[in-house]
Design an enzyme around this catalytic site. Structure first.
Site, PDB file in Angstrom:
ATOM      1  N   PRO A   7       2.542 -23.215   9.785  1.00 47.79           N
ATOM      2  CA  PRO A   7       3.760 -23.426   9.477  1.00 47.79           C
ATOM      3  C   PRO A   7       3.878 -23.749   8.124  1.00 47.79           C
ATOM      4  O   PRO A   7       4.838 -23.942   7.479  1.00 47.79           O
ATOM      5  CB  PRO A   7       4.007 -24.804  10.373  1.00 47.79           C
ATOM      6  CG  PRO A   7       2.802 -25.060  11.098  1.00 47.79           C
ATOM      7  CD  PRO A   7       1.905 -24.221  10.997  1.00 47.79           C
ATOM      8  N   GLU A  32      -4.938 -29.538  14.690  1.00 49.88           N
ATOM      9  CA  GLU A  32      -4.213 -30.088  13.493  1.00 49.88           C
ATOM     10  C   GLU A  32      -4.559 -28.836  12.338  1.00 49.88           C
ATOM     11  O   GLU A  32      -3.866 -28.897  11.401  1.00 49.88           O
ATOM     12  CB  GLU A  32      -4.782 -31.318  12.989  1.00 49.88           C
ATOM     13  CG  GLU A  32      -4.518 -32.521  13.678  1.00 49.88           C
ATOM     14  CD  GLU A  32      -2.792 -32.612  13.861  1.00 49.88           C
ATOM     15  OE1 GLU A  32      -2.186 -32.770  12.905  1.00 49.88           O
ATOM     16  OE2 GLU A  32      -2.550 -32.534  14.913  1.00 49.88           O
ATOM     17  N   ARG A  51       5.912  -2.151  15.307  1.00 56.04           N
ATOM     18  CA  ARG A  51       7.020  -1.011  15.661  1.00 56.04           C
ATOM     19  C   ARG A  51       7.546  -0.447  14.633  1.00 56.04           C
ATOM     20  O   ARG A  51       8.228   0.740  14.354  1.00 56.04           O
ATOM     21  CB  ARG A  51       8.111  -1.946  16.215  1.00 56.04           C
ATOM     22  CG  ARG A  51       8.982  -2.773  15.514  1.00 56.04           C
ATOM     23  CD  ARG A  51       9.891  -3.623  16.242  1.00 56.04           C
ATOM     24  NE  ARG A  51      11.214  -2.806  16.545  1.00 56.04           N
ATOM     25  CZ  ARG A  51      11.991  -2.676  15.598  1.00 56.04           C
ATOM     26  NH1 ARG A  51      11.906  -2.918  14.222  1.00 56.04           N
ATOM     27  NH2 ARG A  51      13.084  -1.998  15.774  1.00 56.04           N
ATOM     28  N   ASP A 108      17.270   0.340  12.300  1.00 50.76           N
ATOM     29  CA  ASP A 108      18.321   0.332  11.035  1.00 50.76           C
ATOM     30  C   ASP A 108      19.168  -0.973  11.017  1.00 50.76           C
ATOM     31  O   ASP A 108      19.527  -1.346  10.307  1.00 50.76           O
ATOM     32  CB  ASP A 108      19.384   1.380  11.244  1.00 50.76           C
ATOM     33  CG  ASP A 108      18.583   2.930  11.266  1.00 50.76           C
ATOM     34  OD1 ASP A 108      19.182   4.040  11.929  1.00 50.76           O
ATOM     35  OD2 ASP A 108      17.494   2.967  10.715  1.00 50.76           O
TER      36      ASP A 108
HETATM   37 CL1  6GU Z   1       2.310 -19.447  12.064  1.00 55.36          CL
HETATM   38  N1  6GU Z   1       1.963 -21.757  13.579  1.00 55.36           N
HETATM   39  C1  6GU Z   1       2.179 -22.835  14.102  1.00 55.36           C
HETATM   40  N2  6GU Z   1       1.385 -23.527  14.740  1.00 55.36           N
HETATM   41  N3  6GU Z   1       3.339 -23.213  14.331  1.00 55.36           N
HETATM   42  C2  6GU Z   1       4.414 -22.590  13.650  1.00 55.36           C
HETATM   43  C3  6GU Z   1       4.271 -21.274  13.099  1.00 55.36           C
HETATM   44  C4  6GU Z   1       2.657 -20.684  12.986  1.00 55.36           C
HETATM   45  N4  6GU Z   1       5.099 -20.707  12.466  1.00 55.36           N
HETATM   46  C5  6GU Z   1       6.270 -21.627  12.924  1.00 55.36           C
HETATM   47  N5  6GU Z   1       5.741 -22.383  13.514  1.00 55.36           N
END
Ligand code: 6GU
Length: 254
Positions: free
Chosen positions: A109, A136, A174, A189
């Site tokens: 994240p 974590e 894809r 598209d």
């Molecule tokens: Cl890539 N990992 C995690 N744990 N939570 C997320 C994410 C990734 N992308 C959005 N939320």
């Protein structure tokens, strides 16, 4: 294209990617995906891969050693495979091109947000290594050593990187030639022009007193295209004003 997903939950990846269009693409050989179990690389005698974080704040962190050794093993296998294909293609006559650096993507994240443009960039790679964290996260020191890209799939927190990795593999695959057949690739598209797709209809012509828009039955392709663009714009303005404004700014000549 080869995807290498490094994870503590390999079965989740293989089950998620083995069906439908991606499963078919793997059988055809357009793409290949392997899930590598990070736990297989721990030197800890109890197979441990995580430990408490230094400093305040609860939680466990994936340790540097198993992650580092796993990444190195995968990069080593990629280099070996590339060397073999080079030899068989050139029969050793030509100088090999300088080996292209393999991108190692940490799905987190705390990364840049994944979008269609990023998917197009990644689709140009021959190999892509996706590193999934859990708990974590992962000890910062190993990330500094091996990661080339930090990528998130959106502003919300998931329990691990496996689902995001699968989302990325799907969106990238894809775009790889041969993965979609002609019928399916038409859908490409929709986002390609930066707008949401117009509504679509199939048989029957009338369902619960609702009719298919008559223009679609007219056979007039010019008129149909005009209608589709108008519907795309209307829908984008309503549901994604951010995309609509961006499109307007880039197409302000009309
Ligand atoms: Cl890539 N990992 C995690 N744990 N939570 C997320 C994410 C990734 N992308 C959005 N939320």
């Amino acid at each position: 294209m080869f995807f290498h997903v490094l994870t503590l939950f390999p079965e989740m990846i293989m089950e998620g990617l083995g069906t439908s269009i991606l499963g078919r693409a793997m059988q055809k050989g357009c793409i290949s995906a392997e899930a590598v179990n990070i736990r297989d690389y721990t030197t800890n005698k109890h197979q441990k891969v995580d430990d408490y974080t230094y400093g305040p704040g609860a939680g466990m962190l994936m340790q540097a050693q198993p992650v580092y050794d796993c990444v190195q093993a995968v990069l080593g296998q990629i280099a070996e495979r590339r060397e073999q294909t080079l030899h068989s293609e050139n029969s050793g006559a030509e100088l090999p091109e300088e080996a292209k650096k393999v991108r190692v993507v940490y799905v987190t994240p705390q990364g840049s947000v994944f979008d269609q443009k990023m998917a197009q960039e990644f689709a140009k790679e021959e190999d892509l290594v996706l590193l999934c964290g859990h708990y974590e996260g992962i000890d910062e020191r190993v990330l500094e050593e091996v990661v080339t890209d930090y990528v998130s799939i959106g502003d919300y927190v998931l329990t691990g990187g496996e689902l995001p990795a699968m989302v990325m593999v799907d969106a990238i695959s894809r775009l790889v030639p041969g993965v979609l057949n002609n019928d399916e690739s038409a859908v490409t598209d929709s986002f390609g022009n930066g707008l949401l797709e117009h509504p679509q209809y199939s048989r029957p012509q009338v369902w619960r007193d609702k009719e298919v828009p008559p223009v679609l039955l007219s056979g007039n392709h010019k008129l149909i295209e005009k209608w589709q663009l108008e519907e795309s714009l209307k829908r984008t303005k309503e549901r994604r004003p951010d995309l609509y404004e961006k499109w307007r700014a880039e197409n302000d000549h009309c």
